[in-house]
Design a protein around this motif. Structure first.
Motif, mmCIF file in Angstrom:
data_model
loop_
_atom_site.group_PDB
_atom_site.id
_atom_site.type_symbol
_atom_site.label_atom_id
_atom_site.label_comp_id
_atom_site.label_asym_id
_atom_site.label_seq_id
_atom_site.Cartn_x
_atom_site.Cartn_y
_atom_site.Cartn_z
ATOM 1 N N TYR A 138 -2.746 10.669 9.027
ATOM 2 C CA TYR A 138 -3.331 9.767 8.032
ATOM 3 C C TYR A 138 -2.837 10.156 6.636
ATOM 4 O O TYR A 138 -2.363 9.321 5.863
ATOM 5 C CB TYR A 138 -4.851 9.895 8.131
ATOM 6 N N ARG A 139 -2.931 11.449 6.327
ATOM 7 C CA ARG A 139 -2.516 11.912 5.002
ATOM 8 C C ARG A 139 -1.013 11.736 4.797
ATOM 9 O O ARG A 139 -0.567 11.329 3.721
ATOM 10 C CB ARG A 139 -2.918 13.370 4.811
ATOM 11 N N ARG A 140 -0.234 12.044 5.829
ATOM 12 C CA ARG A 140 1.214 11.856 5.714
ATOM 13 C C ARG A 140 1.550 10.383 5.484
ATOM 14 O O ARG A 140 2.470 10.050 4.737
ATOM 15 C CB ARG A 140 1.921 12.377 6.970
ATOM 16 N N ALA A 141 0.811 9.501 6.138
ATOM 17 C CA ALA A 141 1.037 8.064 5.961
ATOM 18 C C ALA A 141 0.781 7.655 4.516
ATOM 19 O O ALA A 141 1.564 6.885 3.926
ATOM 20 C CB ALA A 141 0.135 7.272 6.903
ATOM 21 N N LEU A 142 -0.282 8.171 3.917
ATOM 22 C CA LEU A 142 -0.571 7.831 2.525
ATOM 23 C C LEU A 142 0.485 8.415 1.584
ATOM 24 O O LEU A 142 0.793 7.813 0.549
ATOM 25 C CB LEU A 142 -1.969 8.327 2.138
ATOM 26 N N CYS A 143 1.039 9.564 1.935
ATOM 27 C CA CYS A 143 2.134 10.128 1.134
ATOM 28 C C CYS A 143 3.355 9.213 1.175
ATOM 29 O O CYS A 143 4.019 8.989 0.144
ATOM 30 C CB CYS A 143 2.504 11.522 1.647
ATOM 31 N N ASP A 144 3.657 8.656 2.338
ATOM 32 C CA ASP A 144 4.785 7.727 2.463
ATOM 33 C C ASP A 144 4.533 6.464 1.637
ATOM 34 O O ASP A 144 5.443 5.959 0.967
ATOM 35 C CB ASP A 144 4.992 7.341 3.930
ATOM 36 N N VAL A 145 3.312 5.966 1.685
ATOM 37 C CA VAL A 145 2.965 4.775 0.904
ATOM 38 C C VAL A 145 3.056 5.084 -0.585
ATOM 39 O O VAL A 145 3.546 4.268 -1.372
ATOM 40 C CB VAL A 145 1.551 4.275 1.276
ATOM 41 N N ALA A 146 2.605 6.265 -0.994
ATOM 42 C CA ALA A 146 2.662 6.652 -2.404
ATOM 43 C C ALA A 146 4.110 6.700 -2.898
ATOM 44 O O ALA A 146 4.422 6.220 -3.996
ATOM 45 C CB ALA A 146 1.987 8.007 -2.595
ATOM 46 N N ALA A 147 4.989 7.267 -2.092
ATOM 47 C CA ALA A 147 6.404 7.350 -2.482
ATOM 48 C C ALA A 147 6.994 5.959 -2.631
ATOM 49 O O ALA A 147 7.766 5.684 -3.576
ATOM 50 C CB ALA A 147 7.176 8.160 -1.444
ATOM 51 N N HIS A 148 6.651 5.058 -1.726
ATOM 52 C CA HIS A 148 7.139 3.678 -1.810
ATOM 53 C C HIS A 148 6.555 2.972 -3.027
ATOM 54 O O HIS A 148 7.274 2.262 -3.752
ATOM 55 C CB HIS A 148 6.778 2.927 -0.536
ATOM 56 N N LEU A 149 5.280 3.182 -3.274
ATOM 57 C CA LEU A 149 4.621 2.542 -4.412
ATOM 58 C C LEU A 149 5.284 2.929 -5.725
ATOM 59 O O LEU A 149 5.486 2.083 -6.612
ATOM 60 C CB LEU A 149 3.138 2.950 -4.435
ATOM 61 N N ASP A 150 5.669 4.185 -5.845
ATOM 62 C CA ASP A 150 6.304 4.642 -7.087
ATOM 63 C C ASP A 150 7.661 3.976 -7.322
ATOM 64 O O ASP A 150 8.103 3.836 -8.461
ATOM 65 C CB ASP A 150 6.471 6.164 -7.067
ATOM 66 N N THR A 151 8.319 3.540 -6.254
ATOM 67 C CA THR A 151 9.611 2.864 -6.429
ATOM 68 C C THR A 151 9.434 1.422 -6.894
ATOM 69 O O THR A 151 10.393 0.803 -7.356
ATOM 70 C CB THR A 151 10.416 2.845 -5.110
ATOM 71 N N LEU A 152 8.230 0.897 -6.780
ATOM 72 C CA LEU A 152 7.976 -0.493 -7.145
ATOM 73 C C LEU A 152 7.527 -0.649 -8.590
ATOM 74 O O LEU A 152 7.371 -1.768 -9.071
ATOM 75 C CB LEU A 152 6.889 -1.085 -6.224
ATOM 76 N N THR A 153 7.326 0.473 -9.263
ATOM 77 C CA THR A 153 6.859 0.438 -10.644
ATOM 78 C C THR A 153 7.921 1.058 -11.526
ATOM 79 O O THR A 153 8.394 2.162 -11.261
ATOM 80 C CB THR A 153 5.539 1.229 -10.780
ATOM 81 N N ALA A 154 8.271 0.342 -12.597
ATOM 82 C CA ALA A 154 9.334 0.821 -13.482
ATOM 83 C C ALA A 154 9.008 2.200 -14.047
ATOM 84 O O ALA A 154 9.833 3.101 -14.062
ATOM 85 C CB ALA A 154 9.556 -0.179 -14.614
ATOM 86 N N ARG A 155 7.785 2.342 -14.537
ATOM 87 C CA ARG A 155 7.346 3.633 -15.056
ATOM 88 C C ARG A 155 6.011 3.986 -14.406
ATOM 89 O O ARG A 155 4.945 3.610 -14.912
ATOM 90 C CB ARG A 155 7.196 3.586 -16.586
ATOM 91 N N PRO A 156 6.051 4.658 -13.289
ATOM 92 C CA PRO A 156 4.804 4.982 -12.578
ATOM 93 C C PRO A 156 3.821 5.721 -13.475
ATOM 94 O O PRO A 156 4.215 6.572 -14.277
ATOM 95 C CB PRO A 156 5.281 5.886 -11.434
ATOM 96 N N SER A 157 2.547 5.368 -13.377
ATOM 97 C CA SER A 157 1.522 6.008 -14.213
ATOM 98 C C SER A 157 1.203 7.411 -13.745
ATOM 99 O O SER A 157 0.537 8.165 -14.436
ATOM 100 C CB SER A 157 0.244 5.166 -14.203
ATOM 101 N N ALA A 158 1.656 7.772 -12.542
ATOM 102 C CA ALA A 158 1.422 9.117 -12.008
ATOM 103 C C ALA A 158 2.671 9.588 -11.291
ATOM 104 O O ALA A 158 3.525 8.791 -10.910
ATOM 105 C CB ALA A 158 0.241 9.100 -11.041
ATOM 106 N N SER A 159 2.817 10.901 -11.157
ATOM 107 C CA SER A 159 3.946 11.441 -10.401
ATOM 108 C C SER A 159 3.751 11.125 -8.928
ATOM 109 O O SER A 159 2.656 10.743 -8.502
ATOM 110 C CB SER A 159 4.016 12.963 -10.606
ATOM 111 N N GLY A 160 4.810 11.298 -8.139
ATOM 112 C CA GLY A 160 4.712 10.996 -6.718
ATOM 113 C C GLY A 160 3.611 11.780 -6.029
ATOM 114 O O GLY A 160 2.821 11.233 -5.258
#
Length: 203
Positions: A138-160
């Protein structure tokens, strides 16, 4: 002289499988309701409508039963398919809304399993290990989603790493439980709130 081979009746195997499922279902309900330490094999047998001897023969000891409940929960989570669908999305707001819906579905469906393990923590020697096993993917899945989410934002508000931590805080089992169990929210209200909070913070 040829030795006889044991004949395994398909009907008997199906009946045995149904008995195991019933035992595990009743055990999960009892563990989640009363707590692992307050449930005996005799309690589980009575709830399942079988004898304690059948419980031991079919599933094993009380510790074995909890172990199987965890394995069932991991198998039933369907996280791989859910993550694949999320990683195909390209709009960050849609991604977070879908993530809220997917994690709600998972937590609602696995509620008894999570509660059973939580309430075993004070009484079971390996409960923490079981909880880790139940939630690691579950946690690894959310890490994968977080990494993908950061690629969709020009300037992510948080680090990966911080994004992953925030997704776990909002959408992990404890976040859902805090709102639904401890505060009495409906699953739908919790989903709307968590989705809105994540979008407002990260988008």
């Amino acid at each position: 002289m040829a030795t006889k081979r044991a004949y395994a009746s398909p009907l008997r195997q199906q009946a045995a499988a149904r008995t195991r499922e019933q035992i595990l279902k009743c055990a999960a309900e009892l563990f989640a309701g009363r707590g692992y330490g307050r449930v005996t094999v005799a309690d589980i047998a009575a709830a399942a409508g079988v004898s304690p001897k059948t419980v031991f023969a079919s599933v094993g000891s009380k510790s074995d039963i909890l172990d199987r409940i965890v394995d069932q929960g991991v198998t039933a989570s369907g996280h791989e398919e859910a993550v694949a669908r999320l990683l195909a999305l390209t709009d960050p707001r849609e991604l977070l809304r879908k993530l809220a819906a997917a994690t709600r579905h998972g937590n609602e469906g696995q509620f008894l399993v999570h509660e059973a393990i939580r309430k075993a923590l004070p009484a079971h020697e390996q409960a923490e290990e079981l909880w880790e096993r139940a939630t690691a993917e579950y946690r690894r899945a959310l890490c994968d989603v977080a990494a993908h989410l950061d690629t969709l934002t020009a300037r992510p508000s948080a680090s990966g790493e911080e994004t992953a931590d925030l997704l776990w805080f909002w959408f992990g089992p404890s976040g859902w439980r805090s709102l639904v169990v401890e505060n009495g929210w409906s699953w739908e209200r919790a989903e709307r709130f968590l989705s809105g909070t994540a979008i407002a913070t990260l988008c």
